[in-house]
Design an enzyme around this catalytic site. Sequence first.
Site, PDB file in Angstrom:
ATOM      1  N   GLY B  69     -73.919  18.838  -7.488  1.00 56.90           N
ATOM      2  CA  GLY B  69     -74.539  17.891  -8.274  1.00 56.90           C
ATOM      3  C   GLY B  69     -73.238  16.278  -8.270  1.00 56.90           C
ATOM      4  O   GLY B  69     -73.928  15.820  -8.841  1.00 56.90           O
ATOM      5  N   THR B  70     -72.659  17.084  -7.518  1.00 58.34           N
ATOM      6  CA  THR B  70     -71.506  15.470  -7.361  1.00 58.34           C
ATOM      7  C   THR B  70     -72.245  14.760  -6.394  1.00 58.34           C
ATOM      8  O   THR B  70     -72.282  13.577  -6.996  1.00 58.34           O
ATOM      9  CB  THR B  70     -70.018  15.746  -7.113  1.00 58.34           C
ATOM     10  OG1 THR B  70     -69.784  16.722  -8.378  1.00 58.34           O
ATOM     11  CG2 THR B  70     -69.041  15.211  -6.769  1.00 58.34           C
ATOM     12  N   ASN B 155     -69.401  19.988 -20.232  1.00 60.63           N
ATOM     13  CA  ASN B 155     -69.857  21.066 -19.279  1.00 60.63           C
ATOM     14  C   ASN B 155     -68.071  21.616 -20.290  1.00 60.63           C
ATOM     15  O   ASN B 155     -67.900  22.742 -19.104  1.00 60.63           O
ATOM     16  CB  ASN B 155     -69.548  20.813 -18.389  1.00 60.63           C
ATOM     17  CG  ASN B 155     -68.561  19.425 -17.935  1.00 60.63           C
ATOM     18  OD1 ASN B 155     -68.589  18.067 -18.531  1.00 60.63           O
ATOM     19  ND2 ASN B 155     -66.953  19.324 -16.928  1.00 60.63           N
ATOM     20  N   GLN B 184     -75.454  21.362 -16.632  1.00 63.12           N
ATOM     21  CA  GLN B 184     -75.285  22.038 -17.706  1.00 63.12           C
ATOM     22  C   GLN B 184     -76.447  22.108 -18.505  1.00 63.12           C
ATOM     23  O   GLN B 184     -76.303  22.962 -19.241  1.00 63.12           O
ATOM     24  CB  GLN B 184     -73.752  22.088 -18.055  1.00 63.12           C
ATOM     25  CG  GLN B 184     -72.617  22.164 -17.170  1.00 63.12           C
ATOM     26  CD  GLN B 184     -71.970  22.850 -16.769  1.00 63.12           C
ATOM     27  OE1 GLN B 184     -72.455  24.501 -17.239  1.00 63.12           O
ATOM     28  NE2 GLN B 184     -71.135  23.265 -15.982  1.00 63.12           N
ATOM     29  N   ALA B 202     -77.605  21.385 -10.162  1.00 63.65           N
ATOM     30  CA  ALA B 202     -76.487  21.975  -8.846  1.00 63.65           C
ATOM     31  C   ALA B 202     -77.062  23.551  -8.589  1.00 63.65           C
ATOM     32  O   ALA B 202     -77.286  24.090  -9.503  1.00 63.65           O
ATOM     33  CB  ALA B 202     -74.785  21.796  -9.075  1.00 63.65           C
ATOM     34  N   HIS B 204     -75.483  26.456  -7.626  1.00 64.41           N
ATOM     35  CA  HIS B 204     -75.379  27.300  -8.640  1.00 64.41           C
ATOM     36  C   HIS B 204     -74.730  27.304  -9.626  1.00 64.41           C
ATOM     37  O   HIS B 204     -74.135  28.589  -9.977  1.00 64.41           O
ATOM     38  CB  HIS B 204     -73.731  27.466  -7.163  1.00 64.41           C
ATOM     39  CG  HIS B 204     -72.704  26.349  -7.855  1.00 64.41           C
ATOM     40  ND1 HIS B 204     -71.380  26.519  -8.714  1.00 64.41           N
ATOM     41  CD2 HIS B 204     -72.009  25.508  -7.918  1.00 64.41           C
ATOM     42  CE1 HIS B 204     -70.807  25.516  -8.885  1.00 64.41           C
ATOM     43  NE2 HIS B 204     -71.542  24.799  -8.543  1.00 64.41           N
ATOM     44  N   THR B 240     -78.527  16.901   7.869  1.00 61.35           N
ATOM     45  CA  THR B 240     -79.455  17.480   8.185  1.00 61.35           C
ATOM     46  C   THR B 240     -79.816  18.212   7.558  1.00 61.35           C
ATOM     47  O   THR B 240     -78.460  19.417   6.383  1.00 61.35           O
ATOM     48  CB  THR B 240     -78.806  18.777   9.010  1.00 61.35           C
ATOM     49  OG1 THR B 240     -78.569  18.023  10.678  1.00 61.35           O
ATOM     50  CG2 THR B 240     -79.643  19.696   9.900  1.00 61.35           C
ATOM     51  N   CYS B 326     -57.263  20.269 -11.806  1.00 60.35           N
ATOM     52  CA  CYS B 326     -56.733  19.404 -10.130  1.00 60.35           C
ATOM     53  C   CYS B 326     -56.673  20.040  -9.135  1.00 60.35           C
ATOM     54  O   CYS B 326     -57.426  21.453  -9.238  1.00 60.35           O
ATOM     55  CB  CYS B 326     -55.850  18.111 -11.166  1.00 60.35           C
ATOM     56  SG  CYS B 326     -54.516  18.928 -10.274  1.00 60.35           S
TER      57      CYS B 326
END
Lengths: 359, 380
Positions: B69-70, B155, B184, B202, B204, B240, B326
């Site tokens: 996602g990031t 989120n 989300q 994302a 996961h 890849t 963090c």
Amino acid sequence: MARLIAALSGGVDSAVAAARMVEAGHDVTAIHLALSRTPLTYRAGSRGCCSLEDANDARRVADTLAIPFYVWDFSTQFHEDVVQNFLSEYARGHTPNPCLRCNEKIKFAALCDRALALGFEGVVTGHYARLIEQSDGTIDLHRSVDQAKDQSYVLGVLTQKQLRHSHFPLGDTIKEEVRREAHRRGLRVADKPDSYDICFIPEGDTADYLHDKLGYRPGQIKDESGEVLGEHQGIFTYTIGQRKGLRLGHPAADGRPRYVLRLDPQDDTVIVGPHAKLRVDHLSGVDPLWCGQAPSGPFTATVQLRAHAQEVPATVTPTADGVTIRLDQPAYGIAPGQTAVIYDGTRVVGSATIDTATP
Amino acid sequence: MSHYFDHAATTPIRPAAVEAWLHAAEQTGNAAAIHGAGRAARRIVEEARERIGEALGTPASTIIFTSGGTEADNLAILGVARARRQADPARNLLLISPIEHHGVRDAACHLLSEGFSIHEMPLTDRGVVNAAATADAMRLHADELALASLMAVNNETGVIQPAQRLAAVAHDELGLPFHCDMVQAHGQGPSLADGQCTAALASHKLGGPMGVGALIVPRGTPLQPTTYGGGQESRLRSGTVPVALVAGFAAAVVEARRTQDAETARLQALSRRLEDILIQAGGTIIADKAPRSTQITFALFPGCLGQDLVVLLDAHDIFVSTGAACTAGVPHPSPVLLAMGCSEAEAMTGLRFSLGWTSTEADLDALSHTLADAIEKAHR
């Protein structure tokens, strides 16, 4: 079996201390203290105790021991109780020991209180000191068997209540054996270098750090007669007893080296003079803390006046608001702000912050 | 037995995803190679792309696989902003919400160093972006805007944002690129069939493997790559393609979509009971008046530190989160809550509970047995 918090710094000592308590059957939860408000600006090397790398090392130790691991943020309290105190003490010409303040205010106070509130029964650390329980239930604090590593001095500020909730599993072991044990237990921090410096001072340069925080407060360096010998950028970068780095233009009349005798915050003056003038026979101390019962009258003891210093025989007399200490043999270069820890043999009796030091 | 209330961090992998991943992982072949092994790998990747496209109602060709996602958010923000300004140097303004995930927010902040500036969308104290005011801002700055970005579902609070409505204004009325972080979303947010926005996904969070995600890029979207190399994904993303991860991702998307309606109803019931338990224990639900996802609830427990509750519940194998962490593991007050007007001290009393496909009544039973005691201990 007790439910205990192990304070993991990321170093080898606290790792082995925690491992021993786990092995003894206790229910141990690992806590790493976040003490820096901006972790990346505090020590980035491997010798402090505040870097991200240290937090990760601590985490991996907890993984190896299969115990829960949390980071608890005490950075605000640390800043207020330890760092600010360090700065204000230096600003008034004193020489504080921040490790003592951290033990007094953070590790065995804020951390311990939070642990107890959450249902834990005590705190385990990797300090080199021994706790011995008396038949009446009193817990005595003693020097560790490893005299070179002994840390009872920096624990001399703990009260009976705090000692009651403390566990120092390394007190009966020498450092080399602790490292060997870490290897045997497969702890990856086994060979991590010891930390010696103040954890919140980057690169270990105290003078630089103090200038950064307190600025430049220029003043004069004088001898006892008042003759101006030189200039300085802030009395807080000098320590009583200091000889090197004075950069005085010309030698003393008698040709002998000169030492810092006094720091005067009123007019920002550094007073220098001969070694003999550093002699101290009498001390007065404030904010006394007693590990057990407070003494009722004068007693003979030994006192240690800074970390890793030799202890000196003395007579200690409790007063209304502190103690007076008469040394049986003179000490040299004692600064206000240092802590006098009082011993009876290997047992710590208590401590006080030195207020005045006179011949 | 553990009780997992942190599906917004990651949700357990679905058996169908494990099976697809394992099957593909045993194959040899780089999807960019032209021989038989490469063609077999490429086939797995393209079939996965088609299955995801079909499940989401978007052409397979619009799906760019990323590492998650990031990276998808970064590619959209950096790639679109730079492409738009290259075409028209006057377009150097970004309009983003104050509650975006760091994947969007920090990418936008990075663009400040390239001379872009940022306007924030106005937020109500209920945690919802003010759609009318934001639409006005988009119209007012239409000539300067490089892009606008708003997530589908927050989120931390679970609040559903008016991303669909604003994407329509941006695309249909203004021709303005719009990015939607749909990590989300779970069925909420803009319809990808309309092609009105780029969208980040994302794997996961849907029950697929970690390490893969996608950016949906509708045809005609101005976009520059942000990584350089073989250009494997439509010359927009190099590296890849992880064949097995993509296969697992697709299986998860298909399964999530197939079960979505039934799951939404089931989770709605669980969510109602969850919030009853939290209120019963003295909690205050954040944004309880706003439209919210059935999967995320953020509650404040006055007088407690969220992190202490995590420790106490953890000891009973009940896994909740303070919502943000963090790299050092030190909880900070949620920027989302701060943006909603909470004080730092209030924000630190919060816990996020998030439900997912493995959540059961037994999880809630365990929580209701444990929470009151934990709150009592954590109370200072």
